[in-house]
Design an enzyme around this catalytic site. Structure first.
Site, short mmCIF file in Angstrom:
data_model
loop_
_atom_site.label_atom_id
_atom_site.label_comp_id
_atom_site.label_asym_id
_atom_site.label_seq_id
_atom_site.Cartn_x
_atom_site.Cartn_y
_atom_site.Cartn_z
N LYS A 493 54.77 30.43 14.67
CA LYS A 493 56.18 30.83 14.65
C LYS A 493 56.38 31.98 15.62
O LYS A 493 55.41 32.61 16.05
CB LYS A 493 56.56 31.24 13.23
CG LYS A 493 55.74 32.42 12.71
CD LYS A 493 55.91 32.63 11.22
CE LYS A 493 55.05 33.78 10.76
NZ LYS A 493 54.99 33.92 9.32
N TYR A 718 66.58 59.66 32.25
CA TYR A 718 67.84 59.89 31.54
C TYR A 718 67.77 61.14 30.67
O TYR A 718 66.73 61.44 30.08
CB TYR A 718 68.17 58.70 30.63
CG TYR A 718 68.65 57.48 31.38
CD1 TYR A 718 69.83 57.54 32.15
CD2 TYR A 718 67.96 56.28 31.32
CE1 TYR A 718 70.28 56.41 32.84
CE2 TYR A 718 68.41 55.16 32.00
CZ TYR A 718 69.56 55.23 32.76
OH TYR A 718 70.00 54.13 33.42
C1 LIG Z 1 53.77 34.31 8.83
C2 LIG Z 1 53.24 33.69 7.64
C3 LIG Z 1 51.84 33.59 7.44
C4 LIG Z 1 50.82 34.24 8.33
O1 LIG Z 1 50.67 35.60 8.00
P1 LIG Z 1 49.63 36.54 8.77
O2 LIG Z 1 49.72 37.84 8.06
O3 LIG Z 1 50.13 36.64 10.17
O4 LIG Z 1 48.33 35.89 8.67
C5 LIG Z 1 51.42 32.87 6.35
N1 LIG Z 1 52.30 32.30 5.51
C6 LIG Z 1 53.63 32.39 5.66
C7 LIG Z 1 54.51 31.72 4.68
C8 LIG Z 1 54.15 33.11 6.73
O5 LIG Z 1 55.47 33.20 6.85
#
Ligand SMILES: *Cc1c(COP(=O)(O)O)cnc(C)c1O
Length: 823
Positions: A493, A718
């Site tokens: 993701k 700035y």
């Molecule tokens: C993002 C996510 C993960 C992965 O988590 P990490 O801490 O990056 O390993 C696992 N499960 C769900 C539902 C997530 O949204």
């Protein structure tokens, strides 16, 4: 190229182990372990190795179809009945050891000098540079890329041909006992001990053990080169090896070679004082400590092999701190470019073509290639290249040089030849390629970086480099933490945590991950459109996207009764089925079914049989902190209970999964059927329990746009927030908060690395640029600037501005160019 390896010799090499021999005594010319690198089936021996995820034995039937006849297999392997008559099986108790024995046998046939490098850092660089410098005088064989492991070393040995006048190999180990095997294979005449890192290396219990194990490489060497200033190494070698074998160098006199460094504005000088007090000055284009140490090892190595100082200098002149890695870059019109502009031999070409074969399919495969810098039998070498090209089904070949014309006759693909790179560049247009996969591979003298520059999409100077080998390493690390049958879902993701979803997903597909997960439907659609075929779970699909889920075979998460109904009705109306995943809320209170909603769920699953429940999952709220252990365990036990109830009314047990990266480490007893790997793959161990075991996968880099000399009291940027306390120099670098460089790094909170030194941010970070203090750094406009990477920890950076590594990674703007490489 392998010489004189008949089946009889193989039997000899393997000792008394049982060989089923045909009457004839055919000769093996190639040994492969990867079914994808089979070029000339007729005289190939396939060695079936068992890896974490693959078992080479399972490829044997398809390799038979390709025409391979000879196989080295485990003693208990049973070939399918219809094959037995056609193939020759050499049975051994351990195929990896047999592979090593074959390498040992072939190594023993080679009677010219073999030089090998070990140590914690710099092995690959020293090997590459030494190979370059030595090739001023000799025909050199060297291990491809970083082939230094129990399997990599044998493969490197198979690349040594009789015409090579010297071989340069590297050896790396990760636990005790391994070096004994590598030593037997390599038996280096000359050894280089690069250095000994202080970082804890997972497989060793102490510094001493690490040192002792690594030094075993030199057991039979005539000479061992080391840096006297590394006291631990020096002390150990001097008390365990005969004095006349040791070649020490240092900044300080009293050693075999004194090599002092003087840094000037645009180069460094290395002054060599030899044992006979002869003196020579080398000019080198490096300033950072690591490169200066590596190049001095190279100088001593080359002298030991009999090169003259002038010849060595000539070799150094051709070195640049160039990118010698295989990289993947975005080209115009959806084309993908594989940049291999620092390659000059057959072994490298094979690797590059394998890398090409692992990419997503594109319209055409294009190969842009120069003459190879390979001494030896030219005809033979180009015949091999021809075979490679035919095997890899290249559609278009653009050749540059003279010898490359030798390819012409034996090829069926479209071809075009140019006498030099300038003519090729004249001929190339931005629209020459569309949706093609282009491999650009050439020797340094051809300057193919200009070809890549012309083809690659330049967004702007800031790049995020992603090391695919490090990604593999991290993936395998987590694999060792779970049971063999536990599946892995990888979270890609948010653009794969900033790393670029498509290429990372493709790489995971090569690694045989079981599942991918994205946050939104669009992300899943993009992956499908780029040819990713793994199952993909969508965490938060919107109702408007149902038709896209259906069209692209994406598997939505269903998290509430009302959502279940909507999706169920959609499927009824469209007469389709969908695999779904149920999110169970055990304490996160974000999305998901509560325990109290399971009776509703039962009714819904009966009402909508179109929805097939593929998995059940929950998410831990505090897997990375001991503080929350009680709560996590409560979540996990509630999850088990909910799963049982659901399985009871479904009549089948869907896949169950609860652990994220932190959870895999902390709660291995709760891996259920699958785990969900996220941040750990990207190199951050959030528990802080295995930091040294993971490799950082990305480096964010930019360049210096301008340097200014300012007086004391002048202000910068700035609101006049930055101020020169004393007169000095600043550099403006091409990255700002719009690229994802957080504005909280302003005014000295953050720093970047230039020439291996820390340069603090001065003043406020601007939208597209920021300024750093380089008063004490010998830097030039155009120099590389490292924002983060292996030398700057993401965790510390995040902490310095009160956030978490996740945010730093995912904030990197899409306008930053992503580049992928194998190191
Ligand atoms: C993002 C996510 C993960 C992965 O988590 P990490 O801490 O990056 O390993 C696992 N499960 C769900 C539902 C997530 O949204």
């Amino acid at each position: 190229m392998i010489q004189n390896l008949s089946l009889h010799n193989i039997r000899k090499a393997l000792g008394e182990e049982d060989v089923e021999l045909a009457d004839s005594n055919p000769v093996i010319e190639t040994i492969v372990i990867d079914s994808r690198s089979v070029i000339a089936p007729k005289n190939t021996l396939f060695v079936a190795l068992k890896g974490a995820k693959f078992d080479g034995h399972s490829f044997i039937p398809s390799l038979c179809d390709l025409g391979i006849k000879y196989f080295l297999v485990r003693s208990d392997y049973e070939a399918p009945f219809d094959l037995v008559k056609e193939i020759v099986l050499i049975r051994v108790s351990d195929t990896r050891i047999a592979l090593q024995k074959l390498a040992t046998y072939l190594r023993d046939q080679y009677d010219r000098p073999v030089l090998a490098i070990t140590g914690s850092n710099g092995k690959t660089i020293i090997k590459e540079w030494l190979g370059q410098v030595l090739s001023q005088k000799f025909s050199v064989a060297k291990s491809p890329k970083s082939y230094n492991s129990q399997v990599g070393v044998p493969l490197s040995v198979f690349g040594i041909a009789p015409y090579h006048q010297v071989a340069v190999l590297e050896a790396g180990i990760s636990k005790p006992k391994e070096m004994e095997f590598l030593e037997k294979i390599i038996k280096p005449d000359i050894g280089i001990f690069s250095n000994l890192g202080t970082a804890h290396e997972d497989g060793f219990i102490s510094q001493e053990q690490k040192l002792k194990e690594k030094a075993k490489l030199f057991t039979h060497s005539k000479f061992v080169i080391y840096r006297k200033d590394h006291i631990e190494i020096a002390t150990y070698l001097e008390s365990h090896f005969e004095q006349n074998k040791l070649i020490a160098w240092s900044d300080i006199p009293g050693v075999d070679y004194t090599l002092t460094v003087k840094k000037e504005t645009d180069h460094s000088k290395i002054i060599l004082i030899k044992p006979d007090f002869g003196m020579f000055t080398f000019r080198v284009p490096f300033f950072d400590e690591a490169s200066l140490e590596n190049i001095r090892h190279v100088v001593v190595g080359a002298i030991t092999l009999g090169m003259k100082e002038e010849e060595i200098q000539k070799g150094i002149d051709h070195l640049k701190a160039v990118d010698m890695r295989l990289t993947l870059k975005a080209g115009y019109h959806e084309s993908l470019i594989i940049d291999d502009t620092y390659n000059n031999d057959l072994a490298g070409l094979k690797l590059a073509l394998d890398f090409m074969a692992a990419q997503r399919p594109k319209k055409r495969k294009v190969l842009i290639i120069s003459d190879l810098m390979q001494v030896g039998n030219v005809e033979e070498v180009y015949q091999e290249v021809q075979r490679l090209i035919n095997y890899h089904e290249i559609d278009l070949l653009l050749g540059v040089g003279q010898q490359i014309l030798l390819l012409k006759k034996g090829l069926t693909c479209e071809q075009k030849y140019f006498q030099d790179t300038a003519h090729l560049l004249d001929d190339l247009r931005e629209d020459s390629f569309e949706n093609d996969l282009i491999l650009v591979t050439g020797a340094r003298v051809f300057g193919f970086e200009n070809v890549v520059n012309k083809l690659q999409q330049r967004i702007h100077g800031t790049t995020l480099e992603i090391n695919l080998n490090a990604l593999t390493h991290n993936y395998n690390f987590y694999k060792t933490k779970i049971l063999p049958n536990t599946k892995i879902m990888v979270m890609v993701k948010a653009f794969a945590y900033g790393g670029g979803a498509t290429e990372i997903a493709n790489h995971l597909q090569q690694l045989k991950a079981d599942y991918l997960a994205v946050a939104y439907t669009d992300e899943g659609v993009a992956l499908r459109e780029q040819g990713i075929s793994l199952p993909i779970m969508v965490l938060n699909p919107a109702q408007e996207s149902f038709h896209m889920l259906q069209k692209h075979d994406l598997e939505p998460v269903v998290y509430s009764p009302s959502f279940f109904t909507q999706l169920g009705k959609y499927c009824q109306i469209h007469q389709c089925k969908m695999s779904i995943h149920l999110d169970l809320d055990t304490g996160m209170h974000r999305l998901g079914f509560d325990l109290s909603q399971l009776s509703d769920l039962k009714v819904l699953t009966e009402q909508f049989p179109e929805l097939h429940v593929a998995s059940l999952y929950t998410h831990l709220v505090g897997a990375d902190e001991a503080l929350h252990e009680d709560f996590s365990l409560k979540q996990l036990s509630l999850f088990s209970k909910m799963c049982e109830q659901i399985a009871a009314f479904l009549g089948h047990v869907p896949l169950r999964h609860a652990l994220n990266s932190a959870g895999i480490i902390r709660y291995p007893a709760y891996q259920f059927d699958m785990v969900r790997l996220g941040i750990g793959l990207y190199g951050v161990e959030v528990n802080g329990m295995h930091d040294a075991a993971l490799r950082p996968i990305s480096s964010l880099k930019t360049t210096i746009s301008q340097i200014k000399t300012l007086d004391a009291g002048e202000t910068i940027g700035y609101s006049r927030k930055g101020k020169m306390k004393v007169a000095g120099k600043i550099a403006t670098i091409a990255i700002g908060y719009a690229d994802g460089y957080d504005r909280r790094f302003s005014n000295g909170t953050g720093y970047v690395m230039i020439q291996g030194q820390k340069a603090p941010i001065i003043g406020n970070v601007c939208m597209d640029m920021c300024m750093v203090d380089i008063t004490s750094i010998p830097a030039n406009e155009g120099d590389e600037v490292i924002i983060y990477g292996p030398s700057i920890s993401l965790k510390e950076l995040a902490k310095s501005i009160g956030t978490i590594p996740y945010e730093l990674l995912t904030n990197i703007s899409s306008r930053v160019k992503r580049v992928y490489y194998l190191d």
